[in-house]
Scaffold this motif. Structure first.
Motif, short mmCIF file in Angstrom:
data_model
loop_
_atom_site.label_atom_id
_atom_site.label_comp_id
_atom_site.label_asym_id
_atom_site.label_seq_id
_atom_site.Cartn_x
_atom_site.Cartn_y
_atom_site.Cartn_z
N GLN A 107 0.81 -1.23 0.00
CA GLN A 107 0.00 0.00 0.00
C GLN A 107 0.84 1.28 0.00
O GLN A 107 0.31 2.39 0.02
CB GLN A 107 -0.92 0.03 1.23
N ARG A 108 2.17 1.12 0.01
CA ARG A 108 3.00 2.32 0.08
C ARG A 108 2.80 3.20 -1.16
O ARG A 108 2.66 2.70 -2.28
CB ARG A 108 4.48 1.93 0.20
N ILE A 109 2.77 4.48 -0.94
CA ILE A 109 2.61 5.46 -2.03
C ILE A 109 3.88 6.32 -2.08
O ILE A 109 4.40 6.71 -1.04
CB ILE A 109 1.36 6.34 -1.77
N PRO A 110 4.41 6.61 -3.26
CA PRO A 110 3.79 6.43 -4.58
C PRO A 110 4.02 5.06 -5.21
O PRO A 110 3.44 4.75 -6.26
CB PRO A 110 4.47 7.51 -5.41
N ALA A 111 4.92 4.23 -4.63
CA ALA A 111 5.18 2.92 -5.24
C ALA A 111 5.16 1.86 -4.15
O ALA A 111 5.62 2.09 -3.02
CB ALA A 111 6.54 2.91 -5.94
#
Length: 502
Positions: A107-111
């Motif tokens: 779920q990490r953003i941006p990747a």
């Protein structure tokens, strides 16, 4: 001499035979590296038992070949056995592999963050070149061989010409241990070869790393040969050191005599044939310094040494002493006894020189392997610091001092941190403890890689490399990196050390 007779009784291998051993080691590596740690542990401990079984024979032969006293040789065998068992304990505990796990975060953003796990894996076959001055602890079953075997690397050992029969006996111990613990053929071989073939071994593609203990010229030749390969390999060469000792004024004011006695004993121990022999001593001019020098010279006058390890070492030492005596500005401080000595017995000698003359002459900063020492008298603190800064890389650097000296010479301690692998306060550099925190190494030219040690458990990392596994399923991972942590080892999980499973 016995050395000559023993050498003549051994046949040197030719290059085609050596190639066969190297190729066998390469095949053995593919099996040996996959063995569970428990099998390597059994192998190492059996080597120790085999050595213990023939201890008396080993001491007898090593004494004939090296002239080292039997008491020293018994102590060195104890050190060798304890070192082998220490590496077995390291494997048994298991955390040496430095397992690191960064868990995934989809779920990490941006990747999304992948699952990445890392541990140490063995390099491949290692060629070990043993030392002349330690027929056991830095030889066939010494720290280089045992740390490589512990890491999962087969070993090809190049026999030192100074103690071939001792080497043959210890090689037999390793070979019997390999047979009794069902190790793959080729996991160990001893090579008795001419010097040019010993150098050629480094160039063969089967060899993945090199460990060497000896002279600067020998170590540098191996290093250069490895660097010229199409695929260069690491060479961990320990090549010598003058091991500077700084004697500070308050120490000499209160303990000049005791300090001189301790350092004279260290310098002449084993005929001065230690890589940590204190060969350079630096102090400030003062009446207390003169008392130290007088005591040191008197101590030396009572010293005798046994035969040196080989005629070649004796010849080189004698030539070095004569060279020092010919240098302008240097004076003989004291010499050991010369009457009634065996033909190849070293005569201890100490020189004194002014700081300014020392700084002008590079020859005074070279190693003279044997019981020789150069005592430099600096004019003031600034010159003493200048002397510290011009020194090359060393295995050790020692300071004899009191609390008063420590408060006054902070810049000296800072300078020495960049010069040596082991820094010592109020202790002789001879005697290298085998443990977890020891560094027996140092900046060039003491070694070819200041990031490594050849003594202690950290020596194992010379023969491993880190490998990361990204998004690997649990069943494909090495057991040390799997979720369950079945081995119960310490692992760094998302930045924190723990033994817990995922």
């Amino acid at each position: 001499m016995m050395n000559g007779k023993l050498k003549e009784s051994h046949t040197l291998l030719e290059w085609p035979e050596v190639i066969t051993y190297m190729e066998s080691a390469e095949v053995a590596f593919e099996h040996y590296r996959r063995y569970p740690a428990s099998r390597r542990i059994d192998f190492l401990r059996q080597i120790a038992r085999e050595i213990a079984t023939i201890r008396l024979n080993l001491v007898e032969i090593a004494h004939q070949e090296t002239h080292l006293p039997e008491g020293r040789l018994h102590g060195e065998i104890d050190r060798t056995i304890n070192q082998i068992n220490l590496f077995a304990e390291v494997l048994e505990e298991g955390s040496w592999v430095n397992a690191i796990i960064d868990t995934a975060n989809p779920q990490r953003i941006p990747a999304p963050k992948p699952d990445i796990r890392q541990m140490q894996l063995p390099l491949g076959p290692v060629c070990v070149y043993g030392a002349s001055n330690f027929p056991f602890a830095f030889s066939v079953a010494g720290g280089d061989t045992i740390s490589a075997l512990a890491a999962g690397c087969p070993v090809l050992y190049k026999v030192h010409e100074g103690h071939p029969q001792t080497s043959q006996l210890v090689s037999g111990c390793i070979e019997r241990a390999a047979s009794q613990t069902d190790m793959p053929q080729g996991v160990f071989a001893s090579l008795m070869v001419a010097r040019e073939i010993g150098l050629q071994v480094v160039t063969h593609p089967s060899i993945a790393a090199v460990a060497f203990t000896g002279s600067f010229s020998g170590g540098k030749a191996l290093y250069d040969a490895a660097a010229r390969r199409p695929v260069p390999i690491p060479v961990y060469a320990e090549m010598g050191s003058i091991n500077p000792v700084f004697l500070l004024p308050d120490q000499l004011k209160h303990h000049a005599e005791a300090t001189a006695i301790a350092l004279a004993a260290s310098n002449t121990l084993g005929a001065g044939q230690f890589c940590t022999n204190p060969g350079l001593m630096v102090m400030l001019q003062s009446p207390e310094t003169e008392h130290f020098l007088s005591t040191y010279g008197s101590q030396l006058a009572e010293q005798t040494c046994h035969d040196m390890l080989t005629p070649g070492i004796y010849t080189a030492y004698s030539a070095g002493v004569e060279r020092l005596k010919s240098i302008n500005g240097i004076q003989v401080l004291g010499e050991g006894k010369t009457e009634g000595l065996p033909s190849d017995a070293a005569v201890p000698v100490a020189f004194r020189v002014r700081g300014a003359d020392f700084l002008r002459n590079d020859a005074l900063r070279e190693e003279y392997f044997g019981p020789a020492s150069i005592h430099v008298i600096a004019e003031d603190t600034a010159q003493l610091l200048e002397i510290a800064k011009v020194l090359d890389g060393q295995l050790t650097s020692s300071v004899w001092c009191t609390d008063v000296d420590i408060d006054s010479f902070g810049l000296l301690f800072q300078a020495l941190e960049g010069k040596a692998g082991r820094l010592i306060i109020n202790g002789a550099p001879t005697g290298v403890e085998v443990g977890h925190a020891m560094v027996h190494g140092g900046p060039f030219p003491a070694t070819t890689d200041a990031r490594s040690t050849s003594v202690g458990t950290q020596a194992i990392y010379r023969f491993t490399r880190p490998v990361s596994y990204q998004n690997y399923p649990d069943r494909l991972l090495p057991v040390e990196l799997r979720d369950g942590n079945r081995l119960g080892i310490w692992r760094k999980l998302d930045g924190e050390l723990t033994k817990q499973s995922l």
